[in-house]
Write a protein that holds these residues in place. Structure first.
Motif, short mmCIF file in Angstrom:
data_model
loop_
_atom_site.label_atom_id
_atom_site.label_comp_id
_atom_site.label_asym_id
_atom_site.label_seq_id
_atom_site.Cartn_x
_atom_site.Cartn_y
_atom_site.Cartn_z
N ARG A 137 14.24 32.50 -26.66
CA ARG A 137 14.78 32.62 -28.13
C ARG A 137 14.63 31.23 -28.35
O ARG A 137 14.72 31.11 -29.52
CB ARG A 137 16.24 33.19 -27.74
N GLU A 162 13.12 29.55 -31.91
CA GLU A 162 13.70 28.87 -32.92
C GLU A 162 13.29 27.60 -33.35
O GLU A 162 13.20 27.00 -34.41
CB GLU A 162 15.34 28.88 -32.67
N PHE A 215 20.44 25.38 -31.41
CA PHE A 215 19.84 26.61 -31.47
C PHE A 215 20.74 27.43 -32.30
O PHE A 215 21.52 27.83 -31.64
CB PHE A 215 19.23 27.07 -30.26
N THR A 241 20.79 30.51 -33.37
CA THR A 241 20.83 31.92 -33.03
C THR A 241 21.28 32.10 -31.76
O THR A 241 21.51 33.23 -31.40
CB THR A 241 19.35 32.59 -33.38
N LEU A 242 21.44 30.77 -30.94
CA LEU A 242 21.94 31.07 -29.49
C LEU A 242 23.41 30.76 -29.67
O LEU A 242 24.01 30.03 -30.42
CB LEU A 242 21.22 30.08 -28.78
N SER A 243 24.21 31.17 -28.69
CA SER A 243 25.80 30.86 -28.69
C SER A 243 25.63 29.42 -28.26
O SER A 243 24.90 28.76 -27.64
CB SER A 243 26.35 31.89 -27.56
N GLU A 281 25.09 29.22 -24.39
CA GLU A 281 23.44 29.40 -24.24
C GLU A 281 22.97 28.02 -24.59
O GLU A 281 21.88 27.60 -24.07
CB GLU A 281 23.08 30.56 -24.95
N GLN A 339 23.48 25.97 -21.82
CA GLN A 339 22.66 26.30 -20.54
C GLN A 339 21.18 25.89 -20.52
O GLN A 339 20.62 25.50 -19.52
CB GLN A 339 22.62 27.81 -20.74
N MET A 340 20.57 25.61 -21.93
CA MET A 340 19.19 25.38 -22.14
C MET A 340 19.21 24.02 -21.82
O MET A 340 18.21 23.32 -21.30
CB MET A 340 18.82 25.59 -23.52
N ALA A 363 20.80 22.39 -19.64
CA ALA A 363 20.47 22.13 -17.99
C ALA A 363 19.36 23.19 -17.44
O ALA A 363 19.26 23.30 -16.41
CB ALA A 363 21.87 22.92 -17.32
N ARG A 411 24.70 19.21 -25.32
CA ARG A 411 23.32 19.77 -24.76
C ARG A 411 22.51 18.70 -24.06
O ARG A 411 21.88 19.07 -22.84
CB ARG A 411 22.69 20.58 -25.94
#
Lengths: 297, 239
Positions: free
Chosen positions: A169, A173, B92, B94-96, B99, B102-103, B105, B151
């Motif tokens: 996802r 994006e 991002f 549309t990601l929480s 999340e 998390q990306m 890492a 992030r």
């Protein structure tokens, strides 16, 4: 009323198949901006695996996973051989490449297997029907609906809970930033193709189970429909692809069932006219993708 | 002598016929904050993007932590200990929030290290912990910038590249961002920051390089640069 309910079941079955195919197109498009017209040939490959398994006397229970494995593997291979070299090219270059892949595969099927349609041996149970509350429902329709629901739940879980699903996802994006996070471009793209291949495989099994035959051009029509469905839902949007697939299924089945006989000849133009009307009202589709602007790769 | 953490030699970046970066040399020592300044189009972002592998270099070399990382794929950098927080934040949406982190890492394997990274980021930015389940797209600009930096910190980098962290933010938030840069530096992170906000950047940086037309117009100690008029000359194209 009974006819209406009956047709609604049919619409869910057909719409579900379109939804799975449109979803496969959308997964790849959202990640790398490629509209893969060779998606239909992945269906055909799965269809031929079912056919050969039938000829070899392999039980349908084993034929199904083999067919899914074949279409998934073929999708990954297709990316590796045909689409990786043109990954950073324009959308038009990738589109034309996908046409080339589709045509090459069609010619191979015609020359190596057969130009004609081949029968596929299906289990007896699939052609039966069951009665639920006075409704007679074909087992194959029921299987189609259940398989679609399972696949949609599986994909939703994967994309919302799994690390690699979330990464897909993220990559859909903003691909460049996803790479900055350490998400490998090759892995994500191969994953997207694997998912699209799996979805094409499931759709192929459902498609073949309604027809009991496979031919070299089998994938063309359903994928064209799925492409319309993906645009109807909003190109690149996964939820949109599902919504578009079901809506297109409903439009087709209801028109076939309820249009007066004099107008049946015009069924397809009327159906596509409805699609155009929807797009006039919602130019970006039913549920547009959040980030059409984001850079690809 | 200790080798600089990052060393850029004769870096050349071209977009077709346009020469964005024209043979620049600079380095950042371990533990420093270095600012890369210059007017719009001077080549600052192109320099960072070339270091990170987002745009190909036309010539020159980049060495990081003793390794040649010229034209390395961007996904390899977090593993080596460097992350880029890109211009315009680019969370991002549309990601929480969780999340997104998390990306950050993504490439880390060690569960203990990962949980330490979560603690660190949530301690630095309590607001992110509060909003962890919210879509990142719904955060304010300042919160998105914190998320972008958070992030980038999740992979526990030695070196952080920040591209215009103050862009489009309110003055009060800008101050917080520069305080944050100092805090991170005190935690041992080496920082290379591209900025248009010259006075703030020179306040926190140890040294600065000023780019004009893709070349280094002037460089030196941040305090001295702030006091001299070389800087104005560079910006006005007089140097």
């Amino acid at each position: 009323m009974e006819l209406f309910l009956q047709q609604t079941v049919n619409a869910f079955a057909l719409g579900g198949t379109y939804a799975l195919l449109a979803l496969g197109l959308a997964v790849v498009f959202s990640i790398m901006g490629l509209i893969n017209f060779a998606h239909g040939e992945l269906m055909t490959i799965a269809g031929y695996v079912l056919m050969y398994c039938g000829l070899a006397g392999i039980s349908f229970v084993f034929a199904v996973p083999l067919a899914l494995l074949a279409s998934t593997f073929a999708a990954v291979l297709m990316e590796r051989i045909a689409f990786r070299p043109v990954r950073n090219s324009s959308g038009a270059t990738m589109l034309v490449t996908s046409f080339a892949v589709a045509m090459i595969l069609q010619v191979l099927f015609q020359n190596l297997i057969s130009v004609r349609s081949q029968p596929v041996l299906l289990p007896e149970a699939l052609s039966g029907s069951i009665t639920i509350g006075g409704l007679v429902i074909g087992v194959n329709k029921l299987v189609a609906i259940i398989s679609t629901v399972i696949m949609l739940i599986f994909l939703d879980r994967f994309l919302s809970k799994q690390k690699y699903g979330i990464a897909m996802r993220a990559a859909a994006e903003d691909f460049a930033v996803a790479r900055l996070m350490g998400i490998r471009a090759n892995t994500v793209i191969a994953g997207a193709f694997a998912i699209s291949g799996l979805l094409a495989g499931v759709a192929a099994i459902l498609w073949v189970s309604q027809r009991a035959s496979v031919d070299p051009l089998m994938g063309f029509t359903p994928v064209l429909k799925a492409f319309i469905a993906a645009i109807l839902g909003g190109l690149g949007s996964l939820r949109g692809a599902v919504a578009g697939g079901f809506l297109l299924g409903f439009i087709e089945i209801y028109l076939a069932a309820f249009l007066p006989p004099a107008l049946q000849e015009f069924r397809d133009p009327i159906g596509l006219g409805i699609v155009v009307l929807v797009l006039l009202m919602r130019p970006n589709g039913l549920l547009p993708a959040a980030s059409l602007k984001a850079e690809k790769v | 002598m200790v080798q600089p953490l990052i060393q850029v030699r004769s870096l050349d970046v071209r977009y077709g016929a346009v020469q964005a970066v024209d043979g620049i040399n600079f380095e950042v020592e371990q533990g420093e904050i270095v600012a890369l300044l210059g007017a719009n189009g001077a080549g600052k972002s192109s320099t960072l993007n070339a270091i990170a592998g987002l745009v190909p270099t036309f010539g020159g070399e980049v060495h990081f932590d003793g390794q040649n990382i010229t034209n390395l794929r961007p996904e390899m950098l977090p593993g080596l200990g460097m992350t880029l927080s890109p211009e315009g934040r680019r969370v991002f949406g549309t990601l929480s929030v969780a999340e997104n982190l998390q990306m950050g890492a993504f490439g880390m394997k060690d569960a203990q290290e990962i949980s330490a990274a979560w603690d660190r980021v949530y301690t630095l930015f309590p607001i992110l912990a509060e909003r962890r389940d919210q879509f990142a797209g719904t955060l304010s600009g300042g919160q998105q910038q914190m998320l972008a930096v958070g992030r980038a910190l999740m992979s526990n980098p030695k070196m952080l590249l920040l591209d215009e962290p103050s862009l489009g933010l309110a003055p009060k938030i800008i101050e917080q961002i520069f305080e944050l840069i100092t805090t991170l530096n005190e935690q041992g992170v080496t920082i290379l920051v591209v900025e248009q906000n010259v006075s703030m950047a020179l306040e926190v940086a140890n040294r600065a390089y000023v780019l004009a037309n893709g070349q280094i117009a002037t460089s030196g100690d941040a305090k001295e640069l702030a006091a001299s008029n070389n800087l104005q000359n560079a910006y006005l194209g007089g140097a």
